[in-house]
Design a protein around this motif. Structure first.
Motif, PDB file in Angstrom:
ATOM      1  N   ALA A 261      81.959 125.356  80.822  1.00 42.32           N
ATOM      2  CA  ALA A 261      83.370 125.389  80.199  1.00 42.32           C
ATOM      3  C   ALA A 261      84.619 123.832  81.124  1.00 42.32           C
ATOM      4  O   ALA A 261      85.343 123.905  80.559  1.00 42.32           O
ATOM      5  N   VAL A 262      83.760 123.817  82.263  1.00 41.62           N
ATOM      6  CA  VAL A 262      84.950 122.876  82.932  1.00 41.62           C
ATOM      7  C   VAL A 262      84.776 121.342  82.162  1.00 41.62           C
ATOM      8  O   VAL A 262      85.920 120.810  81.845  1.00 41.62           O
ATOM      9  N   VAL A 263      83.690 121.562  81.618  1.00 43.99           N
ATOM     10  CA  VAL A 263      83.229 120.416  80.610  1.00 43.99           C
ATOM     11  C   VAL A 263      83.721 120.333  79.220  1.00 43.99           C
ATOM     12  O   VAL A 263      84.403 119.171  78.943  1.00 43.99           O
ATOM     13  N   GLY A 264      84.061 121.167  79.426  1.00 40.81           N
ATOM     14  CA  GLY A 264      84.287 121.466  77.751  1.00 40.81           C
ATOM     15  C   GLY A 264      85.557 121.025  77.539  1.00 40.81           C
ATOM     16  O   GLY A 264      86.259 120.527  77.348  1.00 40.81           O
ATOM     17  N   ILE A 265      86.011 121.640  78.839  1.00 39.60           N
ATOM     18  CA  ILE A 265      88.040 122.003  78.930  1.00 39.60           C
ATOM     19  C   ILE A 265      88.013 120.310  79.530  1.00 39.60           C
ATOM     20  O   ILE A 265      89.798 118.965  79.112  1.00 39.60           O
ATOM     21  N   CYS A 266      87.485 119.357  79.917  1.00 38.25           N
ATOM     22  CA  CYS A 266      87.866 118.541  79.583  1.00 38.25           C
ATOM     23  C   CYS A 266      87.118 116.798  78.581  1.00 38.25           C
ATOM     24  O   CYS A 266      88.517 116.747  77.992  1.00 38.25           O
ATOM     25  N   GLU A 267      86.565 117.562  77.848  1.00 35.54           N
ATOM     26  CA  GLU A 267      86.137 117.577  76.460  1.00 35.54           C
ATOM     27  C   GLU A 267      87.501 117.614  75.290  1.00 35.54           C
ATOM     28  O   GLU A 267      88.092 116.618  74.610  1.00 35.54           O
ATOM     29  N   GLY A 268      88.487 118.621  75.396  1.00 29.66           N
ATOM     30  CA  GLY A 268      89.729 119.104  74.712  1.00 29.66           C
ATOM     31  C   GLY A 268      90.964 117.933  75.704  1.00 29.66           C
ATOM     32  O   GLY A 268      91.294 117.570  74.523  1.00 29.66           O
ATOM     33  N   ALA A 269      90.425 117.801  76.541  1.00 29.22           N
ATOM     34  CA  ALA A 269      91.773 116.672  76.746  1.00 29.22           C
ATOM     35  C   ALA A 269      91.995 115.771  76.830  1.00 29.22           C
ATOM     36  O   ALA A 269      92.699 114.939  76.344  1.00 29.22           O
ATOM     37  N   LEU A 270      90.329 114.727  76.311  1.00 30.07           N
ATOM     38  CA  LEU A 270      90.353 113.784  76.364  1.00 30.07           C
ATOM     39  C   LEU A 270      90.824 113.595  74.697  1.00 30.07           C
ATOM     40  O   LEU A 270      91.063 112.693  74.279  1.00 30.07           O
ATOM     41  N   ALA A 271      90.433 114.051  73.906  1.00 29.41           N
ATOM     42  CA  ALA A 271      90.891 114.071  72.815  1.00 29.41           C
ATOM     43  C   ALA A 271      92.477 114.777  72.756  1.00 29.41           C
ATOM     44  O   ALA A 271      92.827 113.601  71.449  1.00 29.41           O
ATOM     45  N   LEU A 272      92.629 115.425  73.439  1.00 30.55           N
ATOM     46  CA  LEU A 272      94.430 115.067  73.001  1.00 30.55           C
ATOM     47  C   LEU A 272      94.849 114.557  73.494  1.00 30.55           C
ATOM     48  O   LEU A 272      95.800 113.597  72.739  1.00 30.55           O
ATOM     49  N   HIS A 273      94.523 113.729  75.195  1.00 34.63           N
ATOM     50  CA  HIS A 273      95.257 112.296  74.995  1.00 34.63           C
ATOM     51  C   HIS A 273      94.836 111.201  74.295  1.00 34.63           C
ATOM     52  O   HIS A 273      96.474 110.770  74.099  1.00 34.63           O
ATOM     53  N   LEU A 274      93.810 111.025  73.898  1.00 35.87           N
ATOM     54  CA  LEU A 274      93.634 110.429  71.958  1.00 35.87           C
ATOM     55  C   LEU A 274      94.766 110.536  71.406  1.00 35.87           C
ATOM     56  O   LEU A 274      94.889 109.581  71.175  1.00 35.87           O
ATOM     57  N   GLY A 275      95.044 111.968  70.860  1.00 40.13           N
ATOM     58  CA  GLY A 275      95.408 111.546  70.002  1.00 40.13           C
ATOM     59  C   GLY A 275      97.076 111.792  69.958  1.00 40.13           C
ATOM     60  O   GLY A 275      97.728 111.138  68.847  1.00 40.13           O
ATOM     61  N   GLN A 276      97.498 111.703  71.230  1.00 40.83           N
ATOM     62  CA  GLN A 276      98.913 111.725  72.158  1.00 40.83           C
ATOM     63  C   GLN A 276      99.168 110.049  72.033  1.00 40.83           C
ATOM     64  O   GLN A 276     100.347 109.881  72.183  1.00 40.83           O
ATOM     65  N   GLN A 277      98.127 109.891  72.629  1.00 38.75           N
ATOM     66  CA  GLN A 277      98.515 107.772  72.873  1.00 38.75           C
ATOM     67  C   GLN A 277      98.270 106.892  71.955  1.00 38.75           C
ATOM     68  O   GLN A 277      99.168 106.083  71.662  1.00 38.75           O
ATOM     69  N   ARG A 278      98.032 107.779  70.520  1.00 33.55           N
ATOM     70  CA  ARG A 278      97.482 107.021  69.407  1.00 33.55           C
ATOM     71  C   ARG A 278      99.340 106.025  68.710  1.00 33.55           C
ATOM     72  O   ARG A 278      99.109 105.068  68.221  1.00 33.55           O
ATOM     73  N   GLU A 279     100.186 106.723  69.281  1.00 36.75           N
ATOM     74  CA  GLU A 279     101.305 106.274  68.536  1.00 36.75           C
ATOM     75  C   GLU A 279     102.713 106.295  69.356  1.00 36.75           C
ATOM     76  O   GLU A 279     103.881 106.105  69.343  1.00 36.75           O
ATOM     77  N   ARG A 280     102.455 106.502  70.776  1.00 34.27           N
ATOM     78  CA  ARG A 280     102.691 106.547  71.972  1.00 34.27           C
ATOM     79  C   ARG A 280     103.363 105.197  72.146  1.00 34.27           C
ATOM     80  O   ARG A 280     102.761 104.745  72.330  1.00 34.27           O
TER      81      ARG A 280
ATOM     82  N   PHE B 121      94.758 111.715  82.631  1.00 34.32           N
ATOM     83  CA  PHE B 121      95.909 112.344  82.802  1.00 34.32           C
ATOM     84  C   PHE B 121      97.146 111.147  83.653  1.00 34.32           C
ATOM     85  O   PHE B 121      97.821 111.536  83.219  1.00 34.32           O
ATOM     86  N   THR B 122      96.856 110.578  84.369  1.00 38.67           N
ATOM     87  CA  THR B 122      97.914 109.571  85.171  1.00 38.67           C
ATOM     88  C   THR B 122      98.534 108.507  84.536  1.00 38.67           C
ATOM     89  O   THR B 122      99.047 107.968  84.639  1.00 38.67           O
ATOM     90  N   ARG B 123      98.054 108.263  83.545  1.00 36.57           N
ATOM     91  CA  ARG B 123      97.898 107.610  82.423  1.00 36.57           C
ATOM     92  C   ARG B 123      98.556 108.372  81.396  1.00 36.57           C
ATOM     93  O   ARG B 123      98.399 107.394  80.024  1.00 36.57           O
ATOM     94  N   SER B 124      99.472 109.712  81.116  1.00 39.91           N
ATOM     95  CA  SER B 124      99.634 110.133  79.977  1.00 39.91           C
ATOM     96  C   SER B 124     101.299 109.890  79.587  1.00 39.91           C
ATOM     97  O   SER B 124     101.288 110.265  78.274  1.00 39.91           O
ATOM     98  N   GLY B 125     101.800 109.401  80.464  1.00 35.72           N
ATOM     99  CA  GLY B 125     103.044 109.388  80.483  1.00 35.72           C
ATOM    100  C   GLY B 125     103.718 110.455  80.968  1.00 35.72           C
ATOM    101  O   GLY B 125     103.523 111.716  81.347  1.00 35.72           O
ATOM    102  N   GLY B 126     105.028 110.443  81.231  1.00 37.13           N
ATOM    103  CA  GLY B 126     105.336 111.421  81.646  1.00 37.13           C
ATOM    104  C   GLY B 126     105.908 112.620  81.035  1.00 37.13           C
ATOM    105  O   GLY B 126     106.096 114.003  82.113  1.00 37.13           O
ATOM    106  N   ASN B 127     105.421 112.601  79.530  1.00 34.90           N
ATOM    107  CA  ASN B 127     105.134 113.868  79.213  1.00 34.90           C
ATOM    108  C   ASN B 127     104.282 114.765  79.093  1.00 34.90           C
ATOM    109  O   ASN B 127     104.281 116.017  78.353  1.00 34.90           O
ATOM    110  N   ALA B 128     103.427 113.879  79.953  1.00 34.64           N
ATOM    111  CA  ALA B 128     102.204 114.931  79.972  1.00 34.64           C
ATOM    112  C   ALA B 128     102.721 115.853  80.898  1.00 34.64           C
ATOM    113  O   ALA B 128     101.386 117.133  80.685  1.00 34.64           O
TER     114      ALA B 128
END
Length: 393
Positions: free
Chosen positions: A242-261, A337-344
């Motif tokens: 579960a913990v690893v899966g949470i981190c996988e989900g967070a990584l995918a979300l991070h990459l999606g948000q950074q694409r156009e940031r 997470f620390t590189r995801s910007g203030g909106n994170a």
């Protein structure tokens, strides 16, 4: 080839993700989330085929839990905890399995295994009393696995210490609302349960050491490899997955948000080598956690399948690596997470929930590194482990 249940989770993944915020606000999984998990067959993966289960390889179980958690950490956590209970229930007297699953093979069982209760021996079984925190998914479960110390007949632990896992129906325990007020994994509904003098028949109990040593299956005539694996490998598997899966989900979300940031400097983040370096490194670390976790349980499975005994060193190595998988993955999440910007950090951004859920997941006792690493070092040296260290090794 991925198990069919993993495929179903990917199909309903967007629905699970959309319900995650509601689950957090409810402080438990919503009825809709539970219905989705039931329809996918998540909790039946380790359940015997005789009772409507899949009897799947534990690798498939771990991958399914990761898939669920990548969409909703709380749903993944409940899947990992509740999902391992059919595996243990199969190793108890078959009368219990019939009671639990004959009418509904989708019946769920909760647990806190910590021995917070006293089971006083009486004719035909035990009288149990106690209070247990952290009963994940309890609102949706009809039974509960509880840890208990065998008593002296007067409500005190008998000597020498003996630990039982006991199984109670919903009518024999009380779920205490308001006891799950936490900063992460809020949707797991891991509330306290209380038992006051419930009678537990002998056949609804099992000695902890039988399950820990992987010896319980033989006692009830189970021959399947799955049920001969040690508890100390199987129980942590779902939680760390579960913990690893949470981190996988967070990584995918991070990459999606950074694409156009675009950063405050006016530079598009996708052109920032430092952010991208961190993302690439984090992806490698999280992937390594997945691979090592699955490799550990697969190696033990193959040993049992080949008729080779699992040594204390084998078990200690798997536990060491399992703990490290969780910490490695969460450390990687911290880096992105620390590189995801203030909106994170906004409540409306799911990334902050993934981050909180992952850190709360590390608080579980099976992720405490000190004892696991210490025990593994002793085992590798060929030295005897103190009894207190053998409980989850």
């Amino acid at each position: 080839m991925a198990h069919e249940v993993v495929g179903r989770i990917e199909e309903i993944g967007p629905e699970l993700a959309a319900l995650a915020e509601e689950n957090e606000k409810l402080g438990k999984l919503s009825d809709k989330t539970v219905a989705l998990l039931r329809s996918a067959g998540v909790i039946r993966l380790l359940q015997p085929k005789e009772y409507g289960g899949y009897e799947a390889h534990p690798r498939d179980f771990a991958e399914t839990v990761m898939a669920v958690a990548s969409h909703d950490g709380a749903a993944g956590w409940v899947s990992g905890v509740v999902g391992v209970h059919p595996w243990e229930l199969a190793q108890l007297d078959s009368r219990l399995a019939h009671e639990v699953w004959d009418e509904d093979p989708d019946t769920w069982i909760a647990s806190p295994y910590m021995p917070n209760g006293i089971a006083d021996p009486v004719e035909g079984g035990y009288v149990l009393s106690g209070r247990w925190p952290f009963s994940s998914g309890s609102d949706h479960c009809s039974w509960d696995f509880l840890g208990a110390l065998v008593g002296d007949g007067k409500g005190k632990p008998a000597g020498p210490i003996s630990v039982l896992h006991v199984v109670l129906p919903r009518s024999d325990y009380e779920i205490i609302d308001g006891t799950w007020d936490v900063i992460g994994l809020s949707g797991t509904g891991s509330k306290d349960v209380v038992v006051n003098g419930a009678f537990v028949p002998e056949y609804r109990t099992i000695r902890q050491e039988l399950v820990t040593e992987g010896a319980a299956a033989e006692a009830v005539g189970l021959t399947e490899t799955l049920y001969k694996l040690p508890f100390s490998a199987m129980f942590p598997l779902g939680i760390t997955a579960a913990v690893v899966g949470i981190c996988e989900g967070a990584l995918a979300l991070h990459l999606g948000q950074q694409r156009e940031r675009v950063a405050v400097t006016g530079v598009q983040v996708r052109d920032d080598p430092y952010v991208l370096y961190a993302a690439g490194e984090a992806a490698a670390e999280i992937a390594a956690s997945r691979v090592q976790l699955i490799d550990g349980i697969s190696r033990l499975y193959d040993q049992v399948e080949a008729g080779r005994p699992i040594t204390i060193e084998d078990r200690a190595n798997v536990r060491r690596n399992q703990v490290r998988c969780a910490w490695r993955a969460v450390s990687a999440l911290d880096d992105i997470f620390t590189r995801s910007g203030g909106n994170a950090i906004r409540h409306g951004n799911p990334l902050q929930r993934y981050w909180r859920d992952a850190h709360v997941g590390l608080q579980h006792m099976i992720h405490v590194p000190g004892t696991a690493y210490h025990a593994d070092a002793l085992a590798q040296m060929g030295l005897e482990l103190p009894e207190s260290m053998r409980v989850l090794i």
